[in-house]
Design a protein around this motif. Structure first.
Motif, PDB file in Angstrom:
ATOM      1  N   ALA A  31       0.856  -1.182   0.000  1.00 48.49           N
ATOM      2  CA  ALA A  31       0.000   0.000   0.000  1.00 48.49           C
ATOM      3  C   ALA A  31       0.897   1.239   0.000  1.00 48.49           C
ATOM      4  O   ALA A  31       2.000   1.213   0.547  1.00 48.49           O
ATOM      5  CB  ALA A  31      -0.933   0.007   1.210  1.00 48.49           C
ATOM      6  N   ARG A  32       0.400   2.305  -0.578  1.00 52.28           N
ATOM      7  CA  ARG A  32       1.177   3.548  -0.657  1.00 52.28           C
ATOM      8  C   ARG A  32       0.889   4.412   0.556  1.00 52.28           C
ATOM      9  O   ARG A  32      -0.265   4.766   0.820  1.00 52.28           O
ATOM     10  CB  ARG A  32       0.816   4.310  -1.934  1.00 52.28           C
ATOM     11  CG  ARG A  32       1.591   5.613  -2.117  1.00 52.28           C
ATOM     12  CD  ARG A  32       1.147   6.328  -3.371  1.00 52.28           C
ATOM     13  NE  ARG A  32      -0.213   6.840  -3.255  1.00 52.28           N
ATOM     14  CZ  ARG A  32      -0.530   8.016  -2.725  1.00 52.28           C
ATOM     15  NH1 ARG A  32       0.415   8.792  -2.222  1.00 52.28           N
ATOM     16  NH2 ARG A  32      -1.793   8.397  -2.686  1.00 52.28           N
ATOM     17  N   PRO A  33       1.907   4.788   1.338  1.00 50.85           N
ATOM     18  CA  PRO A  33       1.668   5.682   2.470  1.00 50.85           C
ATOM     19  C   PRO A  33       1.172   7.048   1.998  1.00 50.85           C
ATOM     20  O   PRO A  33       1.626   7.576   0.983  1.00 50.85           O
ATOM     21  CB  PRO A  33       3.055   5.792   3.134  1.00 50.85           C
ATOM     22  CG  PRO A  33       3.835   4.616   2.623  1.00 50.85           C
ATOM     23  CD  PRO A  33       3.310   4.343   1.256  1.00 50.85           C
ATOM     24  N   VAL A  34       0.245   7.610   2.755  1.00 50.21           N
ATOM     25  CA  VAL A  34      -0.342   8.906   2.431  1.00 50.21           C
ATOM     26  C   VAL A  34       0.082   9.904   3.498  1.00 50.21           C
ATOM     27  O   VAL A  34      -0.068   9.652   4.701  1.00 50.21           O
ATOM     28  CB  VAL A  34      -1.882   8.814   2.364  1.00 50.21           C
ATOM     29  CG1 VAL A  34      -2.489  10.176   2.052  1.00 50.21           C
ATOM     30  CG2 VAL A  34      -2.299   7.794   1.314  1.00 50.21           C
ATOM     31  N   THR A  35       0.623  11.033   3.083  1.00 52.24           N
ATOM     32  CA  THR A  35       1.095  12.038   4.024  1.00 52.24           C
ATOM     33  C   THR A  35      -0.074  12.811   4.627  1.00 52.24           C
ATOM     34  O   THR A  35      -1.200  12.795   4.112  1.00 52.24           O
ATOM     35  CB  THR A  35       2.045  13.018   3.324  1.00 52.24           C
ATOM     36  OG1 THR A  35       1.323  13.720   2.294  1.00 52.24           O
ATOM     37  CG2 THR A  35       3.215  12.274   2.683  1.00 52.24           C
ATOM     38  N   GLN A  36       0.226  13.504   5.726  1.00 49.22           N
ATOM     39  CA  GLN A  36      -0.817  14.283   6.387  1.00 49.22           C
ATOM     40  C   GLN A  36      -1.335  15.397   5.491  1.00 49.22           C
ATOM     41  O   GLN A  36      -2.537  15.687   5.474  1.00 49.22           O
ATOM     42  CB  GLN A  36      -0.276  14.867   7.688  1.00 49.22           C
ATOM     43  CG  GLN A  36      -1.303  15.640   8.495  1.00 49.22           C
ATOM     44  CD  GLN A  36      -0.744  16.161   9.799  1.00 49.22           C
ATOM     45  OE1 GLN A  36       0.458  16.039  10.058  1.00 49.22           O
ATOM     46  NE2 GLN A  36      -1.573  16.739  10.627  1.00 49.22           N
ATOM     47  N   ARG A  37      -0.447  16.015   4.740  1.00 51.11           N
ATOM     48  CA  ARG A  37      -0.887  17.082   3.843  1.00 51.11           C
ATOM     49  C   ARG A  37      -1.826  16.541   2.765  1.00 51.11           C
ATOM     50  O   ARG A  37      -2.783  17.211   2.374  1.00 51.11           O
ATOM     51  CB  ARG A  37       0.332  17.738   3.202  1.00 51.11           C
ATOM     52  CG  ARG A  37      -0.011  18.823   2.184  1.00 51.11           C
ATOM     53  CD  ARG A  37       1.243  19.464   1.625  1.00 51.11           C
ATOM     54  NE  ARG A  37       2.002  20.128   2.678  1.00 51.11           N
ATOM     55  CZ  ARG A  37       3.142  20.786   2.457  1.00 51.11           C
ATOM     56  NH1 ARG A  37       3.647  20.844   1.225  1.00 51.11           N
ATOM     57  NH2 ARG A  37       3.780  21.368   3.456  1.00 51.11           N
ATOM     58  N   GLU A  38      -1.566  15.318   2.295  1.00 55.29           N
ATOM     59  CA  GLU A  38      -2.398  14.758   1.238  1.00 55.29           C
ATOM     60  C   GLU A  38      -3.765  14.356   1.756  1.00 55.29           C
ATOM     61  O   GLU A  38      -4.789  14.673   1.139  1.00 55.29           O
ATOM     62  CB  GLU A  38      -1.700  13.555   0.602  1.00 55.29           C
ATOM     63  CG  GLU A  38      -2.490  12.935  -0.539  1.00 55.29           C
ATOM     64  CD  GLU A  38      -1.786  11.747  -1.166  1.00 55.29           C
ATOM     65  OE1 GLU A  38      -2.393  11.093  -2.036  1.00 55.29           O
ATOM     66  OE2 GLU A  38      -0.632  11.477  -0.791  1.00 55.29           O
ATOM     67  N   TYR A  39      -3.823  13.634   2.894  1.00 55.72           N
ATOM     68  CA  TYR A  39      -5.136  13.184   3.345  1.00 55.72           C
ATOM     69  C   TYR A  39      -5.968  14.331   3.922  1.00 55.72           C
ATOM     70  O   TYR A  39      -7.179  14.216   4.067  1.00 55.72           O
ATOM     71  CB  TYR A  39      -5.041  12.012   4.317  1.00 55.72           C
ATOM     72  CG  TYR A  39      -4.451  12.265   5.686  1.00 55.72           C
ATOM     73  CD1 TYR A  39      -5.084  13.061   6.627  1.00 55.72           C
ATOM     74  CD2 TYR A  39      -3.273  11.623   6.085  1.00 55.72           C
ATOM     75  CE1 TYR A  39      -4.569  13.257   7.892  1.00 55.72           C
ATOM     76  CE2 TYR A  39      -2.738  11.798   7.348  1.00 55.72           C
ATOM     77  CZ  TYR A  39      -3.386  12.615   8.252  1.00 55.72           C
ATOM     78  OH  TYR A  39      -2.862  12.791   9.509  1.00 55.72           O
ATOM     79  N   ALA A  40      -5.319  15.458   4.248  1.00 58.38           N
ATOM     80  CA  ALA A  40      -6.078  16.605   4.734  1.00 58.38           C
ATOM     81  C   ALA A  40      -6.868  17.271   3.618  1.00 58.38           C
ATOM     82  O   ALA A  40      -7.875  17.957   3.882  1.00 58.38           O
ATOM     83  CB  ALA A  40      -5.148  17.621   5.384  1.00 58.38           C
ATOM     84  N   THR A  41      -6.460  17.078   2.370  1.00 58.67           N
ATOM     85  CA  THR A  41      -7.130  17.706   1.236  1.00 58.67           C
ATOM     86  C   THR A  41      -7.871  16.714   0.354  1.00 58.67           C
ATOM     87  O   THR A  41      -8.361  17.089  -0.705  1.00 58.67           O
ATOM     88  CB  THR A  41      -6.090  18.461   0.381  1.00 58.67           C
ATOM     89  OG1 THR A  41      -5.079  17.536  -0.058  1.00 58.67           O
ATOM     90  CG2 THR A  41      -5.439  19.576   1.191  1.00 58.67           C
ATOM     91  N   SER A  42      -7.961  15.448   0.767  1.00 60.33           N
ATOM     92  CA  SER A  42      -8.624  14.424  -0.025  1.00 60.33           C
ATOM     93  C   SER A  42      -9.937  14.021   0.643  1.00 60.33           C
ATOM     94  O   SER A  42      -9.941  13.582   1.804  1.00 60.33           O
ATOM     95  CB  SER A  42      -7.711  13.194  -0.190  1.00 60.33           C
ATOM     96  OG  SER A  42      -8.407  12.123  -0.791  1.00 60.33           O
ATOM     97  N   ASP A  43     -11.031  14.153  -0.075  1.00 61.56           N
ATOM     98  CA  ASP A  43     -12.338  13.778   0.477  1.00 61.56           C
ATOM     99  C   ASP A  43     -12.420  12.269   0.715  1.00 61.56           C
ATOM    100  O   ASP A  43     -12.994  11.821   1.719  1.00 61.56           O
ATOM    101  CB  ASP A  43     -13.449  14.208  -0.478  1.00 61.56           C
ATOM    102  CG  ASP A  43     -13.563  15.729  -0.587  1.00 61.56           C
ATOM    103  OD1 ASP A  43     -13.099  16.410   0.344  1.00 61.56           O
ATOM    104  OD2 ASP A  43     -14.094  16.210  -1.604  1.00 61.56           O
ATOM    105  N   ALA A  44     -11.831  11.481  -0.191  1.00 64.03           N
ATOM    106  CA  ALA A  44     -11.869  10.028  -0.030  1.00 64.03           C
ATOM    107  C   ALA A  44     -11.067   9.596   1.196  1.00 64.03           C
ATOM    108  O   ALA A  44     -11.487   8.708   1.942  1.00 64.03           O
ATOM    109  CB  ALA A  44     -11.344   9.352  -1.291  1.00 64.03           C
ATOM    110  N   ALA A  45      -9.912  10.220   1.414  1.00 67.58           N
ATOM    111  CA  ALA A  45      -9.113   9.882   2.584  1.00 67.58           C
ATOM    112  C   ALA A  45      -9.818  10.309   3.867  1.00 67.58           C
ATOM    113  O   ALA A  45      -9.793   9.586   4.873  1.00 67.58           O
ATOM    114  CB  ALA A  45      -7.727  10.530   2.486  1.00 67.58           C
ATOM    115  N   GLN A  46     -10.455  11.480   3.855  1.00 64.94           N
ATOM    116  CA  GLN A  46     -11.184  11.933   5.034  1.00 64.94           C
ATOM    117  C   GLN A  46     -12.352  11.000   5.348  1.00 64.94           C
ATOM    118  O   GLN A  46     -12.659  10.750   6.522  1.00 64.94           O
ATOM    119  CB  GLN A  46     -11.688  13.360   4.812  1.00 64.94           C
ATOM    120  CG  GLN A  46     -10.608  14.412   4.853  1.00 64.94           C
ATOM    121  CD  GLN A  46      -9.938  14.520   6.209  1.00 64.94           C
ATOM    122  OE1 GLN A  46     -10.594  14.472   7.252  1.00 64.94           O
ATOM    123  NE2 GLN A  46      -8.618  14.649   6.199  1.00 64.94           N
ATOM    124  N   ALA A  47     -12.989  10.465   4.314  1.00 61.83           N
ATOM    125  CA  ALA A  47     -14.072   9.511   4.540  1.00 61.83           C
ATOM    126  C   ALA A  47     -13.546   8.236   5.191  1.00 61.83           C
ATOM    127  O   ALA A  47     -14.210   7.659   6.071  1.00 61.83           O
ATOM    128  CB  ALA A  47     -14.765   9.192   3.216  1.00 61.83           C
TER     129      ALA A  47
END
Length: 336
Positions: free
Chosen positions: A42-58
Protein backbone atom coordinates in the motif's frame (compact mmCIF):
# COMPACT_ATOMS: atom_id res chain seq x y z
CA UNK A 1 57.52 13.22 1.48
CA UNK A 2 55.71 16.49 1.14
CA UNK A 3 56.55 16.53 -2.55
CA UNK A 4 55.14 13.00 -2.90
CA UNK A 5 51.86 14.08 -1.31
CA UNK A 6 51.50 16.87 -3.81
CA UNK A 7 52.52 14.76 -6.77
CA UNK A 8 50.04 11.92 -6.22
CA UNK A 9 47.04 14.24 -6.10
CA UNK A 10 46.36 13.76 -2.39
CA UNK A 11 44.16 16.27 -0.61
CA UNK A 12 45.79 15.62 2.77
CA UNK A 13 47.45 18.63 4.41
CA UNK A 14 51.24 18.01 4.36
CA UNK A 15 51.64 20.06 7.52
CA UNK A 16 49.76 17.36 9.47
CA UNK A 17 52.27 14.64 8.66
CA UNK A 18 52.52 11.78 6.25
CA UNK A 19 49.43 9.69 5.54
CA UNK A 20 47.85 7.43 2.94
CA UNK A 21 46.93 9.13 -0.34
CA UNK A 22 43.28 10.24 -0.49
CA UNK A 23 40.97 11.68 -3.09
CA UNK A 24 37.84 13.82 -2.90
CA UNK A 25 34.65 11.90 -2.01
CA UNK A 26 31.73 12.34 -4.37
CA UNK A 27 28.53 10.78 -2.94
CA UNK A 28 26.35 8.89 -5.39
CA UNK A 29 22.59 9.22 -4.92
CA UNK A 30 19.97 6.94 -6.40
CA UNK A 31 17.91 8.49 -9.21
CA UNK A 32 15.00 10.46 -7.83
CA UNK A 33 11.62 8.85 -8.29
CA UNK A 34 13.01 5.34 -8.75
CA UNK A 35 11.36 2.74 -6.51
CA UNK A 36 13.70 0.91 -4.18
CA UNK A 37 11.39 -2.09 -4.13
CA UNK A 38 9.62 -3.67 -7.10
CA UNK A 39 6.28 -3.99 -5.31
CA UNK A 40 4.35 -2.23 -2.54
CA UNK A 41 1.44 -3.49 -0.47
CA UNK A 42 0.00 0.00 0.00
CA UNK A 43 1.18 3.55 -0.66
CA UNK A 44 1.67 5.68 2.47
CA UNK A 45 -0.34 8.91 2.43
CA UNK A 46 1.10 12.04 4.02
CA UNK A 47 -0.82 14.28 6.39
CA UNK A 48 -0.89 17.08 3.84
CA UNK A 49 -2.40 14.76 1.24
CA UNK A 50 -5.14 13.18 3.35
CA UNK A 51 -6.08 16.61 4.73
CA UNK A 52 -7.13 17.71 1.24
CA UNK A 53 -8.62 14.42 -0.03
CA UNK A 54 -12.34 13.78 0.48
CA UNK A 55 -11.87 10.03 -0.03
CA UNK A 56 -9.11 9.88 2.58
CA UNK A 57 -11.18 11.93 5.03
CA UNK A 58 -14.07 9.51 4.54
CA UNK A 59 -11.76 6.59 5.38
CA UNK A 60 -10.57 8.39 8.54
CA UNK A 61 -14.13 9.14 9.63
CA UNK A 62 -15.14 5.52 9.05
CA UNK A 63 -12.27 4.23 11.20
CA UNK A 64 -12.96 6.72 13.99
CA UNK A 65 -16.69 5.96 14.02
CA UNK A 66 -16.01 2.22 14.10
CA UNK A 67 -13.70 2.41 17.12
CA UNK A 68 -15.92 4.93 18.89
CA UNK A 69 -19.02 2.77 18.41
CA UNK A 70 -17.40 -0.19 20.18
CA UNK A 71 -16.10 2.14 22.94
CA UNK A 72 -12.43 1.44 22.32
CA UNK A 73 -11.83 4.49 24.52
CA UNK A 74 -14.18 6.41 26.79
CA UNK A 75 -14.63 9.80 25.18
CA UNK A 76 -17.03 10.79 27.98
CA UNK A 77 -14.25 10.82 30.60
CA UNK A 78 -11.56 13.24 29.38
CA UNK A 79 -9.01 14.31 31.96
CA UNK A 80 -5.81 16.29 32.10
CA UNK A 81 -2.61 14.30 32.36
CA UNK A 82 -1.39 15.97 35.55
CA UNK A 83 -4.63 15.11 37.35
CA UNK A 84 -4.47 11.45 36.25
CA UNK A 85 -0.85 11.28 37.42
CA UNK A 86 -1.72 12.85 40.77
CA UNK A 87 -4.63 10.46 41.32
CA UNK A 88 -2.42 7.43 40.55
CA UNK A 89 0.24 8.62 43.00
CA UNK A 90 -2.32 9.22 45.74
CA UNK A 91 -3.70 5.70 45.23
CA UNK A 92 -0.28 4.09 44.88
CA UNK A 93 -1.11 2.62 41.45
CA UNK A 94 0.59 2.61 38.05
CA UNK A 95 -0.68 4.40 34.99
CA UNK A 96 0.45 4.61 31.36
CA UNK A 97 0.10 7.39 28.80
CA UNK A 98 0.32 7.13 25.01
CA UNK A 99 -0.65 8.95 21.83
CA UNK A 100 -2.92 7.66 19.10
CA UNK A 101 -1.66 8.03 15.54
CA UNK A 102 -3.40 7.99 12.19
CA UNK A 103 -1.99 5.68 9.52
CA UNK A 104 -3.49 6.33 6.09
CA UNK A 105 -2.55 4.33 3.00
CA UNK A 106 -3.85 3.95 -0.53
CA UNK A 107 -4.40 0.38 -1.62
CA UNK A 108 -4.08 -0.44 -5.30
CA UNK A 109 -2.29 2.83 -6.04
CA UNK A 110 -0.80 1.25 -9.17
CA UNK A 111 -4.30 0.91 -10.69
CA UNK A 112 -5.97 3.62 -12.78
CA UNK A 113 -7.99 6.27 -10.97
CA UNK A 114 -11.57 5.18 -10.44
CA UNK A 115 -10.71 1.48 -10.27
CA UNK A 116 -12.61 -0.59 -7.73
CA UNK A 117 -9.42 -1.89 -6.13
CA UNK A 118 -7.96 1.60 -5.61
CA UNK A 119 -9.10 3.08 -2.33
CA UNK A 120 -7.91 4.78 0.85
CA UNK A 121 -7.71 2.89 4.11
CA UNK A 122 -7.15 4.41 7.55
CA UNK A 123 -6.12 2.84 10.83
CA UNK A 124 -5.95 4.49 14.23
CA UNK A 125 -3.11 2.90 16.20
CA UNK A 126 -1.43 3.38 19.56
CA UNK A 127 2.18 4.51 19.48
CA UNK A 128 3.69 1.59 21.36
CA UNK A 129 7.20 3.05 21.10
CA UNK A 130 6.24 6.13 23.11
CA UNK A 131 4.33 4.73 26.09
CA UNK A 132 5.21 6.60 29.31
CA UNK A 133 4.48 5.85 32.94
CA UNK A 134 3.14 8.22 35.59
CA UNK A 135 6.59 9.76 36.08
CA UNK A 136 7.27 10.45 32.40
CA UNK A 137 9.66 7.52 32.02
CA UNK A 138 9.49 4.76 29.41
CA UNK A 139 6.86 2.23 30.47
CA UNK A 140 7.96 -1.35 31.19
CA UNK A 141 5.79 -4.32 30.25
CA UNK A 142 5.68 -7.91 31.41
CA UNK A 143 6.26 -10.50 28.73
CA UNK A 144 2.91 -11.42 27.19
CA UNK A 145 3.87 -12.66 23.76
CA UNK A 146 1.47 -14.40 21.42
CA UNK A 147 2.19 -17.75 19.75
CA UNK A 148 0.50 -17.76 16.33
CA UNK A 149 -0.05 -20.93 14.38
CA UNK A 150 2.51 -22.27 11.90
CA UNK A 151 2.21 -23.34 8.27
CA UNK A 152 2.66 -26.96 9.40
CA UNK A 153 -0.50 -26.70 11.48
CA UNK A 154 -2.42 -25.43 8.45
CA UNK A 155 -1.26 -28.46 6.48
CA UNK A 156 -2.32 -30.70 9.36
CA UNK A 157 -5.79 -29.20 9.06
CA UNK A 158 -5.77 -30.06 5.35
CA UNK A 159 -4.78 -33.62 6.17
CA UNK A 160 -7.60 -33.97 8.69
CA UNK A 161 -10.08 -32.50 6.23
CA UNK A 162 -9.19 -35.12 3.60
CA UNK A 163 -11.05 -37.79 5.56
CA UNK A 164 -14.17 -39.20 4.00
CA UNK A 165 -17.11 -36.92 4.66
CA UNK A 166 -14.96 -34.11 6.09
CA UNK A 167 -14.39 -30.62 4.75
CA UNK A 168 -12.14 -27.62 5.42
CA UNK A 169 -13.35 -24.02 5.76
CA UNK A 170 -11.80 -20.77 6.91
CA UNK A 171 -13.03 -17.43 8.25
CA UNK A 172 -11.60 -14.13 9.43
CA UNK A 173 -12.24 -12.37 12.72
CA UNK A 174 -13.43 -8.78 12.36
CA UNK A 175 -10.89 -6.33 13.85
CA UNK A 176 -9.55 -9.05 16.09
CA UNK A 177 -7.49 -7.08 18.62
CA UNK A 178 -10.18 -4.62 19.64
CA UNK A 179 -12.52 -7.48 20.50
CA UNK A 180 -10.29 -8.14 23.52
CA UNK A 181 -10.53 -5.96 26.65
CA UNK A 182 -7.45 -4.06 27.77
CA UNK A 183 -5.90 -5.69 30.84
CA UNK A 184 -2.97 -4.81 33.05
CA UNK A 185 -1.91 -1.24 33.81
CA UNK A 186 -4.59 1.40 33.06
CA UNK A 187 -3.73 3.31 29.90
CA UNK A 188 -4.79 6.83 28.97
CA UNK A 189 -4.48 7.98 25.36
CA UNK A 190 -4.42 11.34 23.60
CA UNK A 191 -6.39 11.59 20.38
CA UNK A 192 -4.84 13.00 17.18
CA UNK A 193 -5.63 16.69 16.56
CA UNK A 194 -7.95 15.75 13.67
CA UNK A 195 -10.22 13.68 15.93
CA UNK A 196 -10.40 15.72 19.11
CA UNK A 197 -13.84 17.08 20.04
CA UNK A 198 -14.30 20.76 19.33
CA UNK A 199 -14.87 21.70 22.98
CA UNK A 200 -11.38 20.61 24.03
CA UNK A 201 -9.55 20.51 20.72
CA UNK A 202 -7.26 23.35 21.85
CA UNK A 203 -6.16 21.41 24.95
CA UNK A 204 -3.01 19.38 24.31
CA UNK A 205 -3.02 17.68 27.71
CA UNK A 206 -6.45 16.02 27.52
CA UNK A 207 -6.46 12.19 27.71
CA UNK A 208 -9.19 9.54 27.69
CA UNK A 209 -9.07 6.01 29.20
CA UNK A 210 -8.40 3.16 26.75
CA UNK A 211 -10.77 0.20 27.14
CA UNK A 212 -9.80 -2.27 24.38
CA UNK A 213 -6.54 -3.80 23.11
CA UNK A 214 -5.91 -1.31 20.33
CA UNK A 215 -3.39 -2.06 17.60
CA UNK A 216 0.10 -0.90 18.50
CA UNK A 217 -0.14 -1.64 22.20
CA UNK A 218 2.92 -3.76 23.13
CA UNK A 219 0.66 -6.42 24.65
CA UNK A 220 -2.33 -6.23 22.28
CA UNK A 221 -1.53 -9.50 20.49
CA UNK A 222 -1.18 -11.40 23.75
CA UNK A 223 -4.44 -9.97 25.07
CA UNK A 224 -6.26 -11.02 21.88
CA UNK A 225 -4.82 -14.54 22.00
CA UNK A 226 -5.85 -14.94 25.65
CA UNK A 227 -9.35 -13.64 24.87
CA UNK A 228 -9.69 -15.89 21.80
CA UNK A 229 -8.53 -18.99 23.70
CA UNK A 230 -11.03 -18.29 26.46
CA UNK A 231 -13.94 -17.98 24.02
CA UNK A 232 -12.95 -21.14 22.14
CA UNK A 233 -12.71 -23.05 25.41
CA UNK A 234 -16.30 -22.08 26.14
CA UNK A 235 -17.28 -23.76 22.85
CA UNK A 236 -15.67 -27.09 23.79
CA UNK A 237 -12.28 -26.56 22.13
CA UNK A 238 -9.06 -27.51 23.91
CA UNK A 239 -5.48 -26.48 22.99
CA UNK A 240 -3.31 -29.20 21.45
CA UNK A 241 -0.14 -29.68 23.49
CA UNK A 242 3.00 -28.68 21.60
CA UNK A 243 1.07 -26.98 18.78
CA UNK A 244 0.57 -23.25 19.44
CA UNK A 245 -2.86 -21.87 18.51
CA UNK A 246 -4.17 -25.29 17.43
CA UNK A 247 -7.34 -26.64 19.06
CA UNK A 248 -9.28 -29.92 19.07
CA UNK A 249 -12.99 -30.19 19.70
CA UNK A 250 -13.58 -32.86 22.33
CA UNK A 251 -17.03 -33.94 21.12
CA UNK A 252 -16.68 -33.90 17.34
CA UNK A 253 -12.88 -34.47 17.07
CA UNK A 254 -12.69 -31.47 14.73
CA UNK A 255 -9.45 -29.49 14.60
CA UNK A 256 -8.94 -25.73 14.34
CA UNK A 257 -5.92 -23.51 13.81
CA UNK A 258 -5.82 -19.76 14.48
CA UNK A 259 -3.31 -17.32 13.04
CA UNK A 260 -4.09 -13.94 14.64
CA UNK A 261 -7.47 -13.29 12.95
CA UNK A 262 -7.45 -16.17 10.44
CA UNK A 263 -9.37 -19.31 11.48
CA UNK A 264 -9.10 -22.61 9.60
CA UNK A 265 -11.37 -25.48 10.60
CA UNK A 266 -11.56 -29.13 9.54
CA UNK A 267 -14.64 -31.10 10.57
CA UNK A 268 -17.30 -33.46 9.28
CA UNK A 269 -19.51 -31.76 6.71
CA UNK A 270 -22.61 -32.37 8.85
CA UNK A 271 -21.05 -30.77 11.93
CA UNK A 272 -18.93 -27.89 10.67
CA UNK A 273 -21.73 -25.30 10.50
CA UNK A 274 -22.71 -25.94 14.12
CA UNK A 275 -19.11 -25.49 15.19
CA UNK A 276 -18.90 -22.17 13.36
CA UNK A 277 -22.18 -20.97 14.88
CA UNK A 278 -20.86 -21.59 18.40
CA UNK A 279 -17.75 -19.56 17.61
CA UNK A 280 -19.74 -16.76 15.95
CA UNK A 281 -21.84 -16.40 19.11
CA UNK A 282 -18.70 -15.40 21.03
CA UNK A 283 -16.33 -13.89 18.45
CA UNK A 284 -17.35 -11.43 15.75
CA UNK A 285 -16.32 -13.00 12.43
CA UNK A 286 -17.02 -12.91 8.72
CA UNK A 287 -18.95 -15.78 7.06
CA UNK A 288 -16.85 -18.91 6.43
CA UNK A 289 -15.61 -19.81 2.97
CA UNK A 290 -14.07 -22.97 1.48
CA UNK A 291 -10.35 -23.36 2.12
CA UNK A 292 -8.48 -21.21 -0.35
CA UNK A 293 -5.46 -19.08 0.60
CA UNK A 294 -4.01 -19.36 4.08
CA UNK A 295 -0.72 -17.86 5.33
CA UNK A 296 0.15 -16.85 1.79
CA UNK A 297 -0.14 -20.42 0.44
CA UNK A 298 -2.82 -21.29 -2.08
CA UNK A 299 -4.43 -24.70 -1.52
CA UNK A 300 -6.29 -26.30 -4.42
CA UNK A 301 -7.77 -29.69 -3.47
CA UNK A 302 -8.67 -32.10 -6.25
CA UNK A 303 -9.37 -35.79 -6.71
CA UNK A 304 -7.63 -38.29 -8.98
CA UNK A 305 -10.41 -40.37 -10.53
CA UNK A 306 -7.89 -42.80 -11.98
CA UNK A 307 -6.66 -43.60 -8.46
CA UNK A 308 -10.11 -44.50 -7.14
CA UNK A 309 -10.08 -48.08 -5.79
CA UNK A 310 -12.75 -50.47 -6.94
CA UNK A 311 -15.29 -52.58 -5.04
CA UNK A 312 -16.55 -49.62 -2.97
CA UNK A 313 -13.30 -49.09 -1.07
CA UNK A 314 -12.40 -45.64 0.19
CA UNK A 315 -10.52 -43.62 -2.37
CA UNK A 316 -7.35 -41.61 -1.86
CA UNK A 317 -7.37 -37.85 -2.26
CA UNK A 318 -4.42 -35.72 -3.28
CA UNK A 319 -3.90 -31.97 -3.32
CA UNK A 320 -1.56 -29.43 -4.85
CA UNK A 321 0.17 -26.58 -3.03
CA UNK A 322 1.51 -24.12 -5.61
CA UNK A 323 4.78 -22.47 -4.65
CA UNK A 324 6.99 -19.94 -6.36
CA UNK A 325 8.69 -22.76 -8.25
CA UNK A 326 5.42 -24.38 -9.35
CA UNK A 327 2.87 -26.87 -8.05
CA UNK A 328 3.92 -29.75 -5.86
CA UNK A 329 1.73 -32.82 -5.50
CA UNK A 330 1.40 -34.06 -1.93
CA UNK A 331 -0.51 -37.24 -0.94
CA UNK A 332 -3.10 -36.92 1.79
CA UNK A 333 -3.47 -39.65 4.41
CA UNK A 334 -6.40 -42.05 4.47
CA UNK A 335 -8.83 -41.97 7.34
CA UNK A 336 -8.01 -44.83 9.79
Amino acid sequence: WEDDNHDNGSTQNPDRGHGAPTKPYEPQHRPKGEHMFPMYVARPVTQREYATSDAAQAAITKENDRLTSIKCWDIEQPETRWKVEQTARDNGTDVHFADLMLVVVEKGSELPFGSEGRKFKARLVLRGDQVKDGFGQAALFDELASCPATLQSARAIDAAGSQVGWTVQQADAVTAFVQAPLTGTPTWVRLPPELRPAEWAHRRDMYVPLRLALYGHPQASGMWEKHCTQKLTECGWRPVFGWPSVFKHLETKAVLTVYVDDFKLAAHANEIQGLWDAIFARIQMEPPTPADKFLGCQHNPFEHLKDRPKNGERHGVRHVEPHASGGREVPRPERP
